[in-house]
Design an enzyme around this catalytic site. Sequence first.
Site, mmCIF file in Angstrom:
data_model
loop_
_atom_site.group_PDB
_atom_site.id
_atom_site.type_symbol
_atom_site.label_atom_id
_atom_site.label_comp_id
_atom_site.label_asym_id
_atom_site.label_seq_id
_atom_site.Cartn_x
_atom_site.Cartn_y
_atom_site.Cartn_z
ATOM 1 N N HIS A 32 0.889 -1.370 -0.093
ATOM 2 C CA HIS A 32 -0.046 -0.051 -0.059
ATOM 3 C C HIS A 32 0.973 1.118 0.155
ATOM 4 O O HIS A 32 1.645 1.489 -0.822
ATOM 5 C CB HIS A 32 -0.958 -0.133 1.259
ATOM 6 N N HIS B 240 -2.182 -2.306 -9.728
ATOM 7 C CA HIS B 240 -3.243 -1.545 -8.592
ATOM 8 C C HIS B 240 -4.569 -2.540 -8.604
ATOM 9 O O HIS B 240 -4.674 -3.198 -9.595
ATOM 10 C CB HIS B 240 -3.563 -0.225 -9.445
ATOM 11 N N ASP C 121 2.668 5.557 -6.317
ATOM 12 C CA ASP C 121 4.011 5.298 -5.787
ATOM 13 C C ASP C 121 5.257 5.357 -6.491
ATOM 14 O O ASP C 121 6.266 5.422 -5.930
ATOM 15 C CB ASP C 121 3.748 4.233 -4.868
#
Length: 394
Positions: free
Chosen positions: A229, A270, A329
Site C-alpha cells: 500500500h 493496482h 508510488d
Amino acid sequence: HTGMFTYDPGFVATASCRSAITYIDGDKGILRYRGYPIEQLAKEASFLEVAYLLMYGDLPSAEEMTKFDNTIRHHTMIKETLKSFFDGFQYDAHPMGIMVGVVGSLSAFYHDSLDINNPRHREISAHRLIAKMPTIAAASYKHNVGEAFIYPQNDLDYCENFLHMMFSNPCEEYTPDPVAVKAINTLFILHADHEQNASTSTVRLSGSSQANPFACIAAGIASLWGPSHGGANEAVLDMLNEIGDVSQIDKYIAKAKDKDDPFRLMGFGHRVYKNFDPRATLIREVCHEVLANMKGNDDNPLFELALRLEQVALEDEYFVERKLYPNVDFYSGIIYQALGIPTSMFTVMFAVARTVGWVAHWMEMMDDPEFRIGRPRQLYTGAPMRDYVPVDKR
Ligand code: SDX
C-alpha cells in the site's frame, strides 16, 4: 453502509460501500474528488482547499476558506508533554512506527472531552488531526536525525510550514524553495483520497464501532505502512537503488515476472486501475519540474532509470496482458528525495496527505443516520461439525 457485502457468482465476497467523496474509473484511469477531475485540482487548488472539498462536499467560498485556513493554522501545535513521548522511541525507530504511536496517543488527550455523537466534536477532531499531522510528522523526522523539534509558525501556509518544521533548526531558518512548496502541495492533493483503499477501509471499519477518531486514524497509518500500500513509495527507491542502472533492467523485469521469485516491480500495478493511474502521470510531470528547477538535481540518475524501467515494462507483454501500469508510488519518492526528504519519511508524507481522506470518510460515515457498525461476513472454508476426541485417543 460500511460493511454491506454482495456475493458474485464466483462466490468471491466483494465488499461494497456507498460514498460521495471520490469516484474512480479504473478502466478509464479517471479520478475525481467530489466530481472535480484530479487533473484540475492538482494544477489549480491548494491542499487545504481540497481538504475542505473532501470534508464538506464543495469548494469553499473565499470567506469559508479564510475561516477554515485560520482554524487549521491555529491548531498546529502539539502538547508539550507529547514531546516527551518521542523520547521513548529509539533514535532509529521508523517514523511510521512513531506516527502510529503518537497519533494513537492523541486519543488519550482528546478522549473525555470528546462526545462522539456530537457532530461539532467530530468536526473539531477532524480539524485537529489535519492541523497536527505535519507537526507530528516533522517531529518524527527530527527525532530520527537527533535535531531539536521546530515549532510551527502561524504566518506560514500549510505546506510551507511543514517544510519549515522539517528543515529549519535553532541556528538557521529554512527558506522553503517555491518549487518545493508547489511540489508538496500537488503531491498532497494527489495523495489526499482514493475511495475505499485498505487504509481508508481500516479507518471506516474501526470508526464504525464509534471508537475514538484519533485511534482510528492511527489504525489507518498502520495499514498504509505496508509495502503493498503506501509503503510502496519507500520500496520503489530501494528497488531503483538495487537495480542500479539501466543495464540491469532486463534482469529485474525477468525477476518480477518469475512466479517463484518474490520480487515485484514496486510502484507498478493496482487493485483498481487497469489503465494508467492518473496520479502517476501527474507526479511524473512534477518530477520533471522539480528536477529541472531545483539546483543540484538536473541529472537525477534514479529518475532516468525509473523512466527507462517504465518504458521497458510497458513494452513487455507480461505487464501489458495484466494491465500493470505505474501507480501513485512509482515517481513520488524520487521527488521527495530531490526535496531532501529521507526515504524513511516517504510513507509519512503519504499519511499526512491521506489524513484528509481518512477524516472525510470518517465524518461521512458518522454523519450518516443509517450507518451501523461494520461486520464483514465470511465464506467458511473450515472443517465440518465433529466431536471432541480425548488426547489419549488422538
Ligand atoms: C497504493 O487501493 C488503493 O487505491 C491504493 C492506493 C491508494 O491511493 O490508496 O492507490 C495506493 O497502495 C498503490 C499500490 C502500491 N503498491 C505497489 O506498488 C506494490 C507493487 N504492486 C503489487 O503489489 C500489486 O500490484 C498490488 C498489491 C498493488 C495489487 O495486487 P494484486 O491485486 O494482486 O494485483 P493484480 O490482481 O492486478 O495482479 C494481477 C497479476 C498477478 O499475476 P498472475 O497471478 O495473474 O500471474 O499481476 C501480477 C500479479 O502477481 N502483479 C505483478 C505486480 N502487480 C501485480 N507482478 C509484478 N510486479 C507487480 N508490481
